[in-house]
Scaffold this motif. Structure first.
Motif, PDB file in Angstrom:
ATOM      1  N   TRP B  61       2.831  10.795   2.140  1.00 39.67           N
ATOM      2  CA  TRP B  61       3.500  11.018   0.865  1.00 39.67           C
ATOM      3  C   TRP B  61       4.129  12.404   0.813  1.00 39.67           C
ATOM      4  O   TRP B  61       5.250  12.559   0.324  1.00 39.67           O
ATOM      5  CB  TRP B  61       2.531  10.822  -0.301  1.00 39.67           C
ATOM      6  CG  TRP B  61       2.061   9.409  -0.359  1.00 39.67           C
ATOM      7  CD1 TRP B  61       0.861   8.929   0.076  1.00 39.67           C
ATOM      8  CD2 TRP B  61       2.803   8.285  -0.820  1.00 39.67           C
ATOM      9  NE1 TRP B  61       0.807   7.569  -0.091  1.00 39.67           N
ATOM     10  CE2 TRP B  61       1.988   7.149  -0.649  1.00 39.67           C
ATOM     11  CE3 TRP B  61       4.075   8.120  -1.359  1.00 39.67           C
ATOM     12  CZ2 TRP B  61       2.402   5.874  -0.997  1.00 39.67           C
ATOM     13  CZ3 TRP B  61       4.478   6.846  -1.712  1.00 39.67           C
ATOM     14  CH2 TRP B  61       3.649   5.740  -1.532  1.00 39.67           C
ATOM     15  N   LEU B 124      -0.103   1.028   1.359  1.00 41.00           N
ATOM     16  CA  LEU B 124      -0.567   0.376   0.129  1.00 41.00           C
ATOM     17  C   LEU B 124      -0.719  -1.129   0.213  1.00 41.00           C
ATOM     18  O   LEU B 124      -1.301  -1.751  -0.671  1.00 41.00           O
ATOM     19  CB  LEU B 124       0.357   0.694  -1.074  1.00 41.00           C
ATOM     20  CG  LEU B 124       0.551   2.175  -1.392  1.00 41.00           C
ATOM     21  CD1 LEU B 124       1.579   2.327  -2.483  1.00 41.00           C
ATOM     22  CD2 LEU B 124      -0.767   2.798  -1.786  1.00 41.00           C
ATOM     23  N   ILE B 136       3.126  -3.657  -2.691  1.00 41.56           N
ATOM     24  CA  ILE B 136       2.938  -2.631  -3.727  1.00 41.56           C
ATOM     25  C   ILE B 136       3.921  -1.492  -3.494  1.00 41.56           C
ATOM     26  O   ILE B 136       4.405  -0.865  -4.431  1.00 41.56           O
ATOM     27  CB  ILE B 136       1.482  -2.111  -3.714  1.00 41.56           C
ATOM     28  CG1 ILE B 136       0.529  -3.276  -3.995  1.00 41.56           C
ATOM     29  CG2 ILE B 136       1.276  -1.017  -4.747  1.00 41.56           C
ATOM     30  CD1 ILE B 136      -0.912  -2.903  -3.952  1.00 41.56           C
ATOM     31  N   TYR B 137       4.231  -1.246  -2.212  1.00 42.31           N
ATOM     32  CA  TYR B 137       5.128  -0.148  -1.901  1.00 42.31           C
ATOM     33  C   TYR B 137       6.486  -0.333  -2.582  1.00 42.31           C
ATOM     34  O   TYR B 137       7.086   0.636  -3.063  1.00 42.31           O
ATOM     35  CB  TYR B 137       5.299  -0.022  -0.380  1.00 42.31           C
ATOM     36  CG  TYR B 137       6.105   1.186   0.012  1.00 42.31           C
ATOM     37  CD1 TYR B 137       5.581   2.461  -0.123  1.00 42.31           C
ATOM     38  CD2 TYR B 137       7.405   1.054   0.493  1.00 42.31           C
ATOM     39  CE1 TYR B 137       6.315   3.571   0.203  1.00 42.31           C
ATOM     40  CE2 TYR B 137       8.150   2.165   0.829  1.00 42.31           C
ATOM     41  CZ  TYR B 137       7.596   3.418   0.680  1.00 42.31           C
ATOM     42  OH  TYR B 137       8.334   4.516   0.991  1.00 42.31           O
ATOM     43  N   VAL B 140       6.284   0.926  -5.944  1.00 39.65           N
ATOM     44  CA  VAL B 140       6.274   2.388  -5.957  1.00 39.65           C
ATOM     45  C   VAL B 140       7.700   2.925  -5.807  1.00 39.65           C
ATOM     46  O   VAL B 140       8.082   3.882  -6.493  1.00 39.65           O
ATOM     47  CB  VAL B 140       5.360   2.927  -4.825  1.00 39.65           C
ATOM     48  CG1 VAL B 140       5.490   4.432  -4.707  1.00 39.65           C
ATOM     49  CG2 VAL B 140       3.926   2.533  -5.096  1.00 39.65           C
ATOM     50  N   ALA B 143       9.389   2.696  -9.060  1.00 47.12           N
ATOM     51  CA  ALA B 143       8.903   3.710  -9.999  1.00 47.12           C
ATOM     52  C   ALA B 143       9.464   5.080  -9.652  1.00 47.12           C
ATOM     53  O   ALA B 143       9.929   5.824 -10.531  1.00 47.12           O
ATOM     54  CB  ALA B 143       7.380   3.742  -9.975  1.00 47.12           C
ATOM     55  N   ILE B 144       9.444   5.428  -8.351  1.00 52.43           N
ATOM     56  CA  ILE B 144       9.932   6.754  -7.951  1.00 52.43           C
ATOM     57  C   ILE B 144      11.420   6.883  -8.283  1.00 52.43           C
ATOM     58  O   ILE B 144      11.875   7.929  -8.758  1.00 52.43           O
ATOM     59  CB  ILE B 144       9.677   7.002  -6.442  1.00 52.43           C
ATOM     60  CG1 ILE B 144       8.182   7.139  -6.192  1.00 52.43           C
ATOM     61  CG2 ILE B 144      10.412   8.249  -5.978  1.00 52.43           C
ATOM     62  CD1 ILE B 144       7.820   7.371  -4.751  1.00 52.43           C
TER      63      ILE B 144
END
Lengths: 381, 288
Positions: B61, B124, B136-137, B140, B143-144
């Motif tokens: 990350w 993830l 799930i990635y 993400v 969202a990012i």
């Protein structure tokens, strides 16, 4: 020397060089070398197509390879279906020209700005590349010709004398055909540029608004220029499909488009001989670097030795570690560096820059005599 | 119901990834009127930075969200100082020079990393929605992207730096008269655009892998999104991403992924013909 007699001198010189090459090269070169020269000539026709569209028409087309590829594919598919090559060769010119006309109508009559035009032509090229690349399955065929997808189309039958499929062109015949067509393209474009149409085209490049105020429909002139350029690129594509008897989607690719632009910018926009020179020079350079002859000749080792001697061993070591990373046989690295260097340092290209150097003494003489110098410096033609 | 949810997530992901790959280009084009044809290579360098950093033991990350933007942002600054700044106001020359840069970077990276695909596995794992599974990635990434767009909006709208950037964009001479240095603002803007591209390239690296010519796959999509969007950087990018993302998802669903891209590009060409000023030239004119 007046401009007119200089023009005639230039034409005569170009004709003489072309004739000399046509007579001498087949006698001097082995067949394999002659084949290399043939592809240079074919690509020179392609370079001339962009020299017209960009150098004189002022239309920066990032997708000249689209028309080149369409010409090659049109010839290949039609010749498999028809057998006799006369109609396929005509199709290889007409189809790309028609596609250019369609795309040009869309862009010029939409009055899209230069920059968007570049992006649209780039996008169209990628569309063609992606579509053709993904047609590998046996279900994708036109008539009897499978499209082959990323595998390309192999074993394309060569051109033949009109009406007689048995009388196929040999490899040395293709050389003669290519050089004749290159000269015909060159002189044809010279004629076009000297005509009323060509003058208006250049006027539009110089100042589109003013040309429109004078009553010329710039959209129509641009469309015609773009269409002629598309047809010429298609002709080059047809010859290229003959040359290797093979086409693959990479001829639609961005790499191919970049090369055409590099030939024109290196040779010089606003000239016809420049892009031909640039095309031959760049192709020779990439072939030379790609074959690894530079490394074999020991020139780099000598260069390292002399660098170490003159600037100290550290510089020599740095040079060889850079060479470890920078692979000079890598075409895109070299082409990218060439393009960068020319845009920043020699934006006019080789031929106009050389002409400036030749003409400068005369102009300097005039300036000393107080003949030139009212306001702005004159623009080079 | 589950199917609708999964399809909605896919469409959102398509929109988010389009916005992600375009935002760096949109900042550079919208603020500076510079067409950066090396944009795809900035994305590619972002991907490589993240992968090299994780191989040296840096947390994935951190590598994606910190290292990649910093590295590519620094590269962007160098490019602006050594190349772009000589060509301001010469749009065509900028396009050509950045195309040269693009080829050069492809060649350089091929020389260093070889012409192979390298990848990192997406973290993830997956998640079940009824009978379907989704990564799930992907969520993400969505969202990012949303956070990133919000952050850019806040920065442009409410900070001093954002004010400087917008002022210089509207009228560089006036900004200079008020004591700003347009040259500095341009350098920072270009660096920021490059950093955003680096971040995008890194975030997409686990999904698509990285190879030297991956930029070519991104560049057309990024350009049509930015040009389709028009003058307003953020609302244009979001609107065009939403439009093209949905077109791409539907056409991919009906045909193949390759023809999905082809249809999207063709739709974009038609859109540019109909709305030469982009979506925000006609709608959402007051957007940022």
């Amino acid at each position: 020397v007046s401009a007119r007699s200089r023009d005639l001198l230039g034409l005569a010189l170009a004709g003489a060089i072309g004739l000399a090459a046509a007579v001498a090269l087949p006698r001097l070169l082995e067949l394999s070398a002659l084949l290399d020269v043939t592809v240079y000539l074919i690509m020179s026709i392609l370079a001339l197509s962009l020299a017209l569209v960009w150098g004189y028409g002022g239309i920066l087309c990032f997708g000249q390879s689209a028309f080149f590829g369409l010409g090659a594919y049109a010839y290949a598919i039609a010749v498999f279906n028809i057998g006799d090559s006369t109609l396929p060769a005509a199709l290889a010119i007409v189809l790309p020209a028609a596609f250019a006309a369609l795309l040009g109508y869309f862009m010029f009559y939409g009055r899209i700005s230069d920059v968007y035009l570049g992006v649209i032509t780039l996008t169209v090229t990628l569309i063609l590349f992606n579509s053709v690349n993904s047609t590998a399955g046996p279900e994708y065929r036109i008539g009897t010709a499978p499209l082959g997808g990323f595998n390309g189309i192999p074993a394309i039958p060569p051109l033949n004398l009109p009406g007689d499929p048995q009388a196929a062109l040999g490899l040395d015949d293709l050389f003669y055909l290519a050089i004749v067509l290159l000269m015909a393209t060159y002189f044809g474009l010279r004629w076009l540029l000297a005509s009323r149409f060509g003058r208006v085209m250049v006027a539009i490049r110089e100042n589109e608004q003013r040309a429109e105020f004078l009553g010329y429909d710039s959209r129509l002139y641009k469309l015609a220029t773009f269409t002629i350029g598309g047809g010429l690129a298609g002709l080059a594509g047809c010859l290229f499909a003959n040359w290797g008897a093979f086409v693959s989607p990479t001829i639609f690719g961005l790499g191919q488009s970049a090369q055409i632009i590099i030939w024109v910018i290196v040779g010089g926009r606003g000239t016809l001989i420049g892009p031909v020179v640039g095309c031959i020079l760049i192709q020779w350079l990439t072939a030379y670097l790609g074959s690894g002859q530079l490394a074999q000749s020991g020139g780099l080792t000598q260069l390292k030795a002399s660098l170490s001697r003159m600037l100290g061993p550290a510089v020599g070591d740095a040079f060889s570690s850079v060479l470890g990373i920078v692979d000079l046989s890598n075409t895109s690295l070299v082409l990218g560096a060439v393009l960068l260097a020319f845009v920043l340092l020699v934006p006019k290209g080789i031929v106009p820059t050389l002409l400036d150097v030749v003409r400068r003494p005369a102009r300097a003489g005039l300036r000393a005599a107080g003949d030139v110098g009212h306001g702005k410096p004159r623009r080079a033609a | 119901m589950d199917l609708v949810l999964v399809l909605a997530i896919q469409a959102l992901y398509a929109i988010a990834s389009l916005a992600l790959i375009s935002i760096g280009l949109a900042v550079i084009f919208g603020m500076m009127r510079v067409i950066n044809l090396a944009h795809g290579e900035f994305l590619m360098l972002g991907g490589y930075s993240a992968i090299v950093a994780t191989r040296h033991g840096i947390n994935l990350w951190v590598a994606m969200l910190v290292v990649a933007p910093l590295v590519v942002g620094a590269i962007g600054l160098v490019v602006e100082r050594t190349l772009i700044r000589f060509l301001y106001g010469r749009m065509i020359d900028t396009m050509l020079a950045t195309w040269g840069l693009s080829l050069f970077l492809i060649g350089l990276v091929t020389g260093i990393f070889g012409n192979t695909t390298v990848g990192i596995s997406a973290p993830l794992g997956g998640m079940a929605i009824g009978n379907y599974r989704t990564s799930i990635y992907g969520l993400v990434v969505i969202a990012i992207t949303a956070l990133l767009l919000a952050a850019i909006w806040l920065m442009l709208r409410y900070t001093r730096l954002g004010l400087f950037a917008r002022g210089t964009m509207q009228n560089p001479n006036m900004a200079a008269a008020l004591g700003l240095s347009p040259s500095k603002v341009h350098a920072v803007t270009f660096g920021a655009g490059a950093a955003l591209s680096g971040l995008a390239g890194a975030l997409l690296a686990p999904v698509s892998g990285v190879f030297p010519t991956i930029g070519v796959a991104y560049i057309a999509k990024a350009f049509i999104t930015v040009i389709g969007g028009g003058a307003a950087i953020l609302s244009g990018t979001v609107a065009a991403s939403a439009l093209f993302g949905v077109v791409q998802e539907i056409s991919t669903f009906l045909t193949t992924p390759v023809f999905g891209v082809v249809i999207t590009l063709a739709a974009a060409v038609v859109l540019i013909r109909l709305l030469p000023q982009g979506i925000t030239g006609r709608f959402f004119k007051r957007g940022l």
